[in-house]
Design a protein around this motif. Structure first.
Motif, PDB file in Angstrom:
ATOM      1  N   ASN A  26       0.806  -1.232   0.000  1.00 48.70           N
ATOM      2  CA  ASN A  26       0.000   0.000   0.000  1.00 48.70           C
ATOM      3  C   ASN A  26       0.837   1.278   0.000  1.00 48.70           C
ATOM      4  O   ASN A  26       0.398   2.317   0.507  1.00 48.70           O
ATOM      5  CB  ASN A  26      -0.967   0.018   1.200  1.00 48.70           C
ATOM      6  CG  ASN A  26      -2.033  -1.037   1.096  1.00 48.70           C
ATOM      7  OD1 ASN A  26      -2.844  -1.038   0.173  1.00 48.70           O
ATOM      8  ND2 ASN A  26      -2.023  -1.975   2.033  1.00 48.70           N
ATOM      9  N   THR A  27       2.026   1.208  -0.598  1.00 50.44           N
ATOM     10  CA  THR A  27       2.877   2.389  -0.685  1.00 50.44           C
ATOM     11  C   THR A  27       3.131   2.777  -2.135  1.00 50.44           C
ATOM     12  O   THR A  27       2.954   1.977  -3.056  1.00 50.44           O
ATOM     13  CB  THR A  27       4.233   2.156   0.004  1.00 50.44           C
ATOM     14  OG1 THR A  27       4.925   1.088  -0.674  1.00 50.44           O
ATOM     15  CG2 THR A  27       4.049   1.807   1.470  1.00 50.44           C
ATOM     16  N   LEU A  28       3.561   4.018  -2.304  1.00 52.12           N
ATOM     17  CA  LEU A  28       3.980   4.549  -3.601  1.00 52.12           C
ATOM     18  C   LEU A  28       5.498   4.676  -3.603  1.00 52.12           C
ATOM     19  O   LEU A  28       6.078   5.196  -2.648  1.00 52.12           O
ATOM     20  CB  LEU A  28       3.372   5.937  -3.831  1.00 52.12           C
ATOM     21  CG  LEU A  28       1.851   6.024  -3.959  1.00 52.12           C
ATOM     22  CD1 LEU A  28       1.388   7.450  -3.685  1.00 52.12           C
ATOM     23  CD2 LEU A  28       1.417   5.584  -5.346  1.00 52.12           C
ATOM     24  N   SER A  29       6.133   4.222  -4.662  1.00 55.04           N
ATOM     25  CA  SER A  29       7.586   4.360  -4.740  1.00 55.04           C
ATOM     26  C   SER A  29       7.956   5.805  -5.073  1.00 55.04           C
ATOM     27  O   SER A  29       7.157   6.563  -5.637  1.00 55.04           O
ATOM     28  CB  SER A  29       8.161   3.430  -5.807  1.00 55.04           C
ATOM     29  OG  SER A  29       7.859   3.916  -7.104  1.00 55.04           O
ATOM     30  N   GLY A  55     -12.134   8.715   2.029  1.00 54.81           N
ATOM     31  CA  GLY A  55     -11.113   8.920   3.052  1.00 54.81           C
ATOM     32  C   GLY A  55      -9.928   7.989   2.929  1.00 54.81           C
ATOM     33  O   GLY A  55      -8.838   8.295   3.411  1.00 54.81           O
ATOM     34  N   GLY A  56     -10.121   6.837   2.274  1.00 51.17           N
ATOM     35  CA  GLY A  56      -9.031   5.893   2.087  1.00 51.17           C
ATOM     36  C   GLY A  56      -8.157   6.209   0.894  1.00 51.17           C
ATOM     37  O   GLY A  56      -7.150   5.531   0.658  1.00 51.17           O
ATOM     38  N   TYR A 131      -8.400  -1.304   9.474  1.00 46.10           N
ATOM     39  CA  TYR A 131      -7.904  -0.570  10.629  1.00 46.10           C
ATOM     40  C   TYR A 131      -6.451  -0.164  10.420  1.00 46.10           C
ATOM     41  O   TYR A 131      -6.046   0.960  10.723  1.00 46.10           O
ATOM     42  CB  TYR A 131      -8.024  -1.418  11.898  1.00 46.10           C
ATOM     43  CG  TYR A 131      -9.394  -1.404  12.518  1.00 46.10           C
ATOM     44  CD1 TYR A 131      -9.914  -0.244  13.093  1.00 46.10           C
ATOM     45  CD2 TYR A 131     -10.176  -2.550  12.536  1.00 46.10           C
ATOM     46  CE1 TYR A 131     -11.174  -0.228  13.669  1.00 46.10           C
ATOM     47  CE2 TYR A 131     -11.441  -2.547  13.112  1.00 46.10           C
ATOM     48  CZ  TYR A 131     -11.933  -1.384  13.673  1.00 46.10           C
ATOM     49  OH  TYR A 131     -13.181  -1.374  14.234  1.00 46.10           O
ATOM     50  N   ASP A 132      -5.653  -1.097   9.900  1.00 54.66           N
ATOM     51  CA  ASP A 132      -4.237  -0.810   9.671  1.00 54.66           C
ATOM     52  C   ASP A 132      -4.062   0.310   8.650  1.00 54.66           C
ATOM     53  O   ASP A 132      -3.229   1.207   8.827  1.00 54.66           O
ATOM     54  CB  ASP A 132      -3.510  -2.073   9.197  1.00 54.66           C
ATOM     55  CG  ASP A 132      -3.385  -3.121  10.291  1.00 54.66           C
ATOM     56  OD1 ASP A 132      -3.561  -2.763  11.471  1.00 54.66           O
ATOM     57  OD2 ASP A 132      -3.128  -4.295   9.959  1.00 54.66           O
ATOM     58  N   LEU A 133      -4.850   0.260   7.570  1.00 54.62           N
ATOM     59  CA  LEU A 133      -4.774   1.313   6.559  1.00 54.62           C
ATOM     60  C   LEU A 133      -5.162   2.661   7.151  1.00 54.62           C
ATOM     61  O   LEU A 133      -4.532   3.685   6.879  1.00 54.62           O
ATOM     62  CB  LEU A 133      -5.700   0.980   5.383  1.00 54.62           C
ATOM     63  CG  LEU A 133      -5.291  -0.179   4.472  1.00 54.62           C
ATOM     64  CD1 LEU A 133      -6.387  -0.466   3.455  1.00 54.62           C
ATOM     65  CD2 LEU A 133      -3.982   0.126   3.759  1.00 54.62           C
ATOM     66  N   ASN A 134      -6.198   2.656   7.975  1.00 52.94           N
ATOM     67  CA  ASN A 134      -6.684   3.897   8.567  1.00 52.94           C
ATOM     68  C   ASN A 134      -5.660   4.494   9.530  1.00 52.94           C
ATOM     69  O   ASN A 134      -5.456   5.709   9.574  1.00 52.94           O
ATOM     70  CB  ASN A 134      -8.001   3.630   9.296  1.00 52.94           C
ATOM     71  CG  ASN A 134      -8.890   4.857   9.376  1.00 52.94           C
ATOM     72  OD1 ASN A 134      -8.774   5.780   8.575  1.00 52.94           O
ATOM     73  ND2 ASN A 134      -9.789   4.870  10.335  1.00 52.94           N
ATOM     74  N   LYS A 135      -4.989   3.627  10.296  1.00 52.99           N
ATOM     75  CA  LYS A 135      -4.009   4.102  11.272  1.00 52.99           C
ATOM     76  C   LYS A 135      -2.805   4.760  10.609  1.00 52.99           C
ATOM     77  O   LYS A 135      -2.130   5.600  11.213  1.00 52.99           O
ATOM     78  CB  LYS A 135      -3.539   2.940  12.148  1.00 52.99           C
ATOM     79  CG  LYS A 135      -4.577   2.472  13.163  1.00 52.99           C
ATOM     80  CD  LYS A 135      -4.064   1.277  13.952  1.00 52.99           C
ATOM     81  CE  LYS A 135      -5.104   0.781  14.941  1.00 52.99           C
ATOM     82  NZ  LYS A 135      -4.643  -0.424  15.667  1.00 52.99           N
TER      83      LYS A 135
END
Length: 278
Positions: A26-29, A55-56, A131-135
């Motif tokens: 879930n990251t951008l390089s 929001g996501g 939850y992990d994405l939101n945190k």
């Protein structure tokens, strides 16, 4: 605006997030961010089109320094990065209630999205991913995750998408798909191998992009779209250049004009560099 081989002028690039622009973590390089910055500097709009709740997605728009609207909930809700609603088509209460009855009757996990709120019938292990994405978002950008009786929400909050966990057995998926398709007033697609995305009828990313492009005077031939799953199919078909990442489902790859590297190999950025910037 910039010329592409054959004299085509691209004015708009649209990309899905999960499985396409984002890596599996879930990251951008940094490379992807630099390429998007380059095309933005040249006057080409870059837009996110996702099945996620608004929001996501807005944190990624901020990370990419985008000021274009975000197409969330598979195009059911289009909002500016400042949160201004540009367009919205929610699921009407009657078909929404029918969907809730159907999913609960089969004891399937599901959650659903309002304009701001992420609703779940019950908190489960499956919810840990969200939850992990939101945190990971900045505190002021986190979206509320609310445990609620779905029937108490229907008709009180506008619901733009229901995500139903359907398992991986093909016969079970097919049966559920046919039951959902029989509900009037909804559309059904998929963004993961074990889920169905349920929105109002006549909602998909292709229709949303067509609406935005018409308002901006952008022709389909001037649009480049990237995707990986069934909920990206209509925008891949609509765009003058539809591009699938290597990890895309077979139908999307067969439909696309071009197949680039996978999401974990910066496929979107590599294609932009090859097709536009080189």
């Amino acid at each position: 605006m910039i010329k592409f081989k054959g004299g085509i002028m691209y004015r708009l690039i649209v990309s899905d997030l999960d499985g396409t622009l984002l890596r599996d973590d879930n990251t951008l390089s940094e490379y992807t961010k630099s390429i998007i910055h380059k095309v933005s500097q040249q006057g080409i709009e870059f837009m996110l089109a996702t099945g996620r709740i608004f929001g996501g997605a807005k944190g990624y728009a901020k990370e990419l320094n985008l000021d274009t609207p975000i197409l969330s909930c598979n195009g059911a809700l289009i909002k500016g990065t400042d949160g201004t609603v540009i367009y919205g088509k929610h699921i009407e209460p009657s078909p929404l209630t029918e969907v809730f009855h159907l999913l609960q009757g089969k004891e399937l996990y599901f959650h659903f999205y309002g304009e701001e709120n992420f609703y779940t019938r019950k908190l489960t292990d499956y919810m840990s991913r969200f939850y992990d994405l939101n945190k990971k978002l900045e505190e002021q950008e986190r979206f509320p995750i609310i445990e609620v009786d779905p029937f108490e929400v229907a008709g009180k909050d506008s619901i733009y998408k229901v995500l139903a966990h359907c398992g991986t057995e093909e016969h079970e998926r097919n049966e559920l798909y046919e039951l959902l398709k029989a509900v009037p007033g909804i559309s059904v697609t998929s963004s993961w191998s074990n889920t169905f995305d349920i929105c109002a009828d006549q909602v998909n990313k292709g229709i949303a992009i067509e609406r935005y492009a018409a308002e901006k005077g952008i022709n389909p031939s001037e649009i480049l779209c990237f995707g990986d799953n069934f909920n990206d199919l209509e925008m891949i078909q609509y765009a003058g250049m539809g591009v699938a990442v290597e990890n895309a489902v077979t139908l999307v790859k067969e439909t696309a004009n071009y197949v680039t590297l996978s999401n974990n190999e910066d496929g979107v950025a590599k294609a932009i560099e090859k097709l536009i910037l080189s």
